[in-house]
Scaffold this motif. Structure first.
Motif, PDB file in Angstrom:
ATOM      1  N   MET A   1     -21.519  17.208 -21.089  1.00  0.00           N
ATOM      2  CA  MET A   1     -22.571  17.931 -22.046  1.00  0.00           C
ATOM      3  C   MET A   1     -22.283  17.228 -23.353  1.00  0.00           C
ATOM      4  SD  MET A   1     -24.814  19.926 -20.692  1.00  0.00           S
ATOM      5  CE  MET A   1     -25.380  20.934 -22.162  1.00  0.00           C
ATOM      6  N   SER A   2     -21.054  16.885 -23.809  1.00  0.00           N
ATOM      7  CA  SER A   2     -20.769  16.222 -25.068  1.00  0.00           C
ATOM      8  C   SER A   2     -21.731  15.209 -25.693  1.00  0.00           C
ATOM      9  CB  SER A   2     -19.320  16.312 -25.399  1.00  0.00           C
ATOM     10  OG  SER A   2     -18.915  15.508 -24.596  1.00  0.00           O
ATOM     11  N   VAL A   3     -21.794  14.254 -24.452  1.00  0.00           N
ATOM     12  CA  VAL A   3     -22.498  13.169 -24.629  1.00  0.00           C
ATOM     13  C   VAL A   3     -23.992  13.252 -24.886  1.00  0.00           C
ATOM     14  CG1 VAL A   3     -23.197  11.047 -23.513  1.00  0.00           C
ATOM     15  CG2 VAL A   3     -20.782  11.774 -23.494  1.00  0.00           C
ATOM     16  N   LEU A   4     -24.508  14.363 -24.229  1.00  0.00           N
ATOM     17  CA  LEU A   4     -25.976  14.777 -24.248  1.00  0.00           C
ATOM     18  C   LEU A   4     -26.197  15.220 -25.536  1.00  0.00           C
ATOM     19  CD1 LEU A   4     -26.425  16.411 -20.796  1.00  0.00           C
ATOM     20  CD2 LEU A   4     -26.959  13.989 -21.382  1.00  0.00           C
ATOM     21  N   TYR A   5     -25.184  16.006 -26.155  1.00  0.00           N
ATOM     22  CA  TYR A   5     -25.366  16.694 -27.723  1.00  0.00           C
ATOM     23  C   TYR A   5     -25.499  15.883 -28.475  1.00  0.00           C
ATOM     24  CZ  TYR A   5     -24.297  21.265 -25.770  1.00  0.00           C
ATOM     25  OH  TYR A   5     -24.295  22.456 -24.789  1.00  0.00           O
ATOM     26  N   ILE A   6     -24.390  14.583 -28.574  1.00  0.00           N
ATOM     27  CA  ILE A   6     -24.454  13.461 -29.370  1.00  0.00           C
ATOM     28  C   ILE A   6     -25.711  12.773 -29.314  1.00  0.00           C
ATOM     29  CG2 ILE A   6     -23.464  11.343 -29.716  1.00  0.00           C
ATOM     30  CD1 ILE A   6     -20.674  12.649 -28.975  1.00  0.00           C
ATOM     31  N   GLN A   7     -26.198  12.437 -28.090  1.00  0.00           N
ATOM     32  CA  GLN A   7     -27.572  11.972 -27.953  1.00  0.00           C
ATOM     33  C   GLN A   7     -28.746  12.641 -28.865  1.00  0.00           C
ATOM     34  OE1 GLN A   7     -29.163  10.874 -23.744  1.00  0.00           O
ATOM     35  NE2 GLN A   7     -30.590  12.516 -24.403  1.00  0.00           N
ATOM     36  N   GLY A  41     -35.514  18.760 -30.234  1.00  0.00           N
ATOM     37  CA  GLY A  41     -34.151  18.137 -29.814  1.00  0.00           C
ATOM     38  C   GLY A  41     -33.067  19.008 -29.359  1.00  0.00           C
ATOM     39  N   PHE A  42     -33.281  20.479 -29.222  1.00  0.00           N
ATOM     40  CA  PHE A  42     -32.306  21.307 -28.908  1.00  0.00           C
ATOM     41  C   PHE A  42     -32.225  21.792 -27.548  1.00  0.00           C
ATOM     42  CE2 PHE A  42     -30.697  21.128 -32.869  1.00  0.00           C
ATOM     43  CZ  PHE A  42     -30.107  22.494 -33.348  1.00  0.00           C
ATOM     44  N   LYS A  43     -32.930  21.025 -26.437  1.00  0.00           N
ATOM     45  CA  LYS A  43     -33.052  21.201 -25.353  1.00  0.00           C
ATOM     46  C   LYS A  43     -31.733  21.752 -24.433  1.00  0.00           C
ATOM     47  CE  LYS A  43     -33.334  17.943 -22.196  1.00  0.00           C
ATOM     48  NZ  LYS A  43     -33.845  16.784 -21.420  1.00  0.00           N
ATOM     49  N   TYR A  44     -30.700  20.817 -24.804  1.00  0.00           N
ATOM     50  CA  TYR A  44     -29.468  20.795 -24.169  1.00  0.00           C
ATOM     51  C   TYR A  44     -28.595  22.043 -24.402  1.00  0.00           C
ATOM     52  CZ  TYR A  44     -30.288  16.100 -22.169  1.00  0.00           C
ATOM     53  OH  TYR A  44     -30.934  15.062 -21.597  1.00  0.00           O
ATOM     54  N   VAL A  45     -28.878  22.284 -25.879  1.00  0.00           N
ATOM     55  CA  VAL A  45     -28.119  23.612 -26.336  1.00  0.00           C
ATOM     56  C   VAL A  45     -28.665  24.870 -25.512  1.00  0.00           C
ATOM     57  CG1 VAL A  45     -27.735  25.070 -28.306  1.00  0.00           C
ATOM     58  CG2 VAL A  45     -27.783  22.345 -28.615  1.00  0.00           C
ATOM     59  N   VAL A  46     -29.964  24.894 -25.357  1.00  0.00           N
ATOM     60  CA  VAL A  46     -30.756  25.911 -24.573  1.00  0.00           C
ATOM     61  C   VAL A  46     -30.194  25.965 -23.136  1.00  0.00           C
ATOM     62  CG1 VAL A  46     -32.551  26.902 -24.002  1.00  0.00           C
ATOM     63  CG2 VAL A  46     -32.576  26.023 -26.121  1.00  0.00           C
ATOM     64  N   GLU A  55     -28.830  23.888 -13.537  1.00  0.00           N
ATOM     65  CA  GLU A  55     -29.562  25.158 -12.895  1.00  0.00           C
ATOM     66  C   GLU A  55     -29.729  26.066 -13.995  1.00  0.00           C
ATOM     67  OE1 GLU A  55     -29.469  27.450  -8.681  1.00  0.00           O
ATOM     68  OE2 GLU A  55     -27.762  26.734  -9.673  1.00  0.00           O
ATOM     69  N   PRO A  56     -30.523  25.715 -15.276  1.00  0.00           N
ATOM     70  CA  PRO A  56     -30.540  26.681 -16.195  1.00  0.00           C
ATOM     71  C   PRO A  56     -31.377  27.850 -15.542  1.00  0.00           C
ATOM     72  CG  PRO A  56     -32.202  24.908 -16.534  1.00  0.00           C
ATOM     73  CD  PRO A  56     -31.322  24.379 -15.582  1.00  0.00           C
ATOM     74  N   LYS A  57     -31.121  29.015 -16.053  1.00  0.00           N
ATOM     75  CA  LYS A  57     -31.787  30.262 -15.640  1.00  0.00           C
ATOM     76  C   LYS A  57     -32.828  30.589 -16.659  1.00  0.00           C
ATOM     77  CE  LYS A  57     -28.413  31.094 -12.747  1.00  0.00           C
ATOM     78  NZ  LYS A  57     -27.555  30.007 -12.966  1.00  0.00           N
ATOM     79  N   LEU A  58     -33.778  29.689 -16.218  1.00  0.00           N
ATOM     80  CA  LEU A  58     -35.156  29.691 -17.343  1.00  0.00           C
ATOM     81  C   LEU A  58     -36.339  29.528 -16.269  1.00  0.00           C
ATOM     82  CD1 LEU A  58     -33.737  27.346 -20.074  1.00  0.00           C
ATOM     83  CD2 LEU A  58     -34.213  29.833 -20.373  1.00  0.00           C
ATOM     84  N   PRO A  59     -37.541  30.190 -16.574  1.00  0.00           N
ATOM     85  CA  PRO A  59     -38.629  30.018 -15.730  1.00  0.00           C
ATOM     86  C   PRO A  59     -39.075  28.494 -15.719  1.00  0.00           C
ATOM     87  CG  PRO A  59     -39.087  31.804 -17.237  1.00  0.00           C
ATOM     88  CD  PRO A  59     -37.705  31.150 -17.513  1.00  0.00           C
ATOM     89  N   SER A  68     -40.681  18.568 -22.020  1.00  0.00           N
ATOM     90  CA  SER A  68     -41.651  17.820 -22.612  1.00  0.00           C
ATOM     91  C   SER A  68     -41.581  17.464 -24.257  1.00  0.00           C
ATOM     92  CB  SER A  68     -42.931  18.439 -22.588  1.00  0.00           C
ATOM     93  OG  SER A  68     -43.543  18.694 -21.184  1.00  0.00           O
ATOM     94  N   LEU A  69     -40.981  18.490 -24.941  1.00  0.00           N
ATOM     95  CA  LEU A  69     -40.766  18.428 -26.166  1.00  0.00           C
ATOM     96  C   LEU A  69     -39.639  17.208 -26.474  1.00  0.00           C
ATOM     97  CD1 LEU A  69     -40.963  22.101 -27.411  1.00  0.00           C
ATOM     98  CD2 LEU A  69     -42.599  20.416 -27.729  1.00  0.00           C
ATOM     99  N   PHE A  70     -38.619  17.348 -25.570  1.00  0.00           N
ATOM    100  CA  PHE A  70     -37.494  16.527 -25.730  1.00  0.00           C
ATOM    101  C   PHE A  70     -37.870  14.944 -25.493  1.00  0.00           C
ATOM    102  CE2 PHE A  70     -33.690  13.938 -24.450  1.00  0.00           C
ATOM    103  CZ  PHE A  70     -32.832  14.277 -25.562  1.00  0.00           C
TER     104      PHE A  70
END
Length: 374
Positions: A1-7, A41-46, A55-59, A68-70
């Protein structure tokens, strides 16, 4: 995940420097634009706060919106880079007294934002569209005439998970059956999530109609999601996994081999590492079809006639193809001829929900028709 946060941080930082700061608007307006960039840009944080990227627990509609936003942010940054290169060229020309013009920052920001958001949302929502069929004739030396015209359908990178569900699997199953395959090959990355939560979504696959069987190999995402449980669950749907092994199919006395290797991630999770020599061991001198999730194995020159792979999603966006190829042995999409070996890298029959925008790269169901080489 750290690489994705840096991206994400790099994309946000560039958008702030190239789009937000040069705007000639009020401070309050700049703050609003800044907040919009941060939201994109905060997709991976969410995801990290709601169960993880797989497997995020999101609808589903929330996941699609975040994706789409990212994607819009990524596309926007690419357009901003183009804008900045043009601006630099114009600056040099002005200094040389050759051309006297500049890019109006506010208009450029509006144009970039509209194009990026339009492509980002459109490219992400196209993942719901049933894949197109790509048909390819493959010539194979010493192919018995009994197998001339033999039809193989490849599915790969379906990525059932937070977005794609059973109805999508049903549609690709129906479309595959319409192609009247003799054999179906599935080259990994079935899932994003656990078998306990998602196994029922694959029930349509048991209706695949292929008289010579349905064969599969694991992809990297199976190992992230519990490979043993997934192989057990999918095997109950009449899917045979080839784990460094092969099978010989016979048609009117003529023979053809199907071999397969696991994904290289297998070794990291306590499974047997891929070994194409072992997978092809003991075979007589007959045509060989090999399945491997990642295409880079082609550079090891396996003794096969046709190698089917996926993993790259065709680069996902057309301008990313060179980058994705660099990390996959130089292969990214379509057919490659490597001596007697024909490699085909599919764009994928689905899309990973962690990066799910396609721009200029369609998903596909691939039909191969075997032909005897002249």
């Amino acid at each position: 995940m750290s690489v994705l946060y840096i991206q994400s941080f790099v994309l946000i930082a560039y958008a702030i420097c190239s789009l937000v700061i040069p705007l000639k608007i009020s401070s309050k307006g700049k703050i609003l634009v800044l907040l919009a960039v941060l939201v994109c840009g905060f997709k991976y944080v969410v995801y990290g706060m709601t169960g993880g990227i797989l497997e995020p627990k999101l609808p589903p509609y929330v996941v699609v919106t975040l994706e789409s936003l990212f994607a819009s942010l990524l596309l926007g940054v690419v357009l901003l880079i183009v804008k900045d290169i043009v601006a630099l060229i114009l600056f040099v020309l002005r200094k040389a007294d050759i051309l006297f013009c500049h890019i109006p920052q506010n208009k450029a920001a509006v144009i970039v934002s509209v194009i990026a958001l339009s492509l980002g949302f459109y490219g992400t929502f196209t993942q719901y569209v049933t894949p197109k069929v790509q048909t390819l004739e493959v010539e194979i030396k010493n192919l018995p005439h009994e197998f001339d015209g033999f039809r193989i359908v490849q599915l790969t990178d379906i990525h059932v998970g937070p977005i794609l569900k059973q109805d999508y699997v049903q549609r690709i199953t129906d479309k595959t059956n319409m192609l009247h395959p003799d054999l179906v090959a599935i080259t990994g990355d079935f899932v994003d999530g656990s078998a306990a939560n998602l196994a029922k979504e694959f029930e349509p696959l048991k209706d695949l109609q292929a008289p010579f069987g349905v064969y599969a190999v694991t992809g990297n995402h199976e190992y992230y999601s519990g490979a043993k449980e997934w192989m057990d669950a999918l095997s109950q749907l009449n899917i045979r996994f080839l784990n460094n092994e092969n099978d010989i199919i016979t048609k009117n006395g003529a023979k053809l081999a199907v071999a397969g290797i696991p994904d290289p991630r297998a070794e990291n999770f306590g499974f047997e590492k891929p070994d194409h020599k072992k997978a092809l061991a003991g075979l007589p001198d007959i045509p060989r079809i090999m399945l491997a999730h990642e295409p880079a194995v082609a550079n090891e020159h396996p003794k096969a006639d046709l190698l089917l792979s996926g993993h790259t999603h065709g680069g996902t966006m057309f301008f990313l193809k060179p980058l994705i190829a660099r990390f996959n042995g130089g292969f990214v999409s379509g057919k490659y001829q490597l001596g007697d070996l024909t490699l085909y890298v599919s764009n994928g029959s689905g899309i990973w929900s962690g990066f799910s925008c396609r721009v200029g790269v369609d998903s596909e169901i691939t039909l191969f028709i075997l032909k005897k080489a002249n």
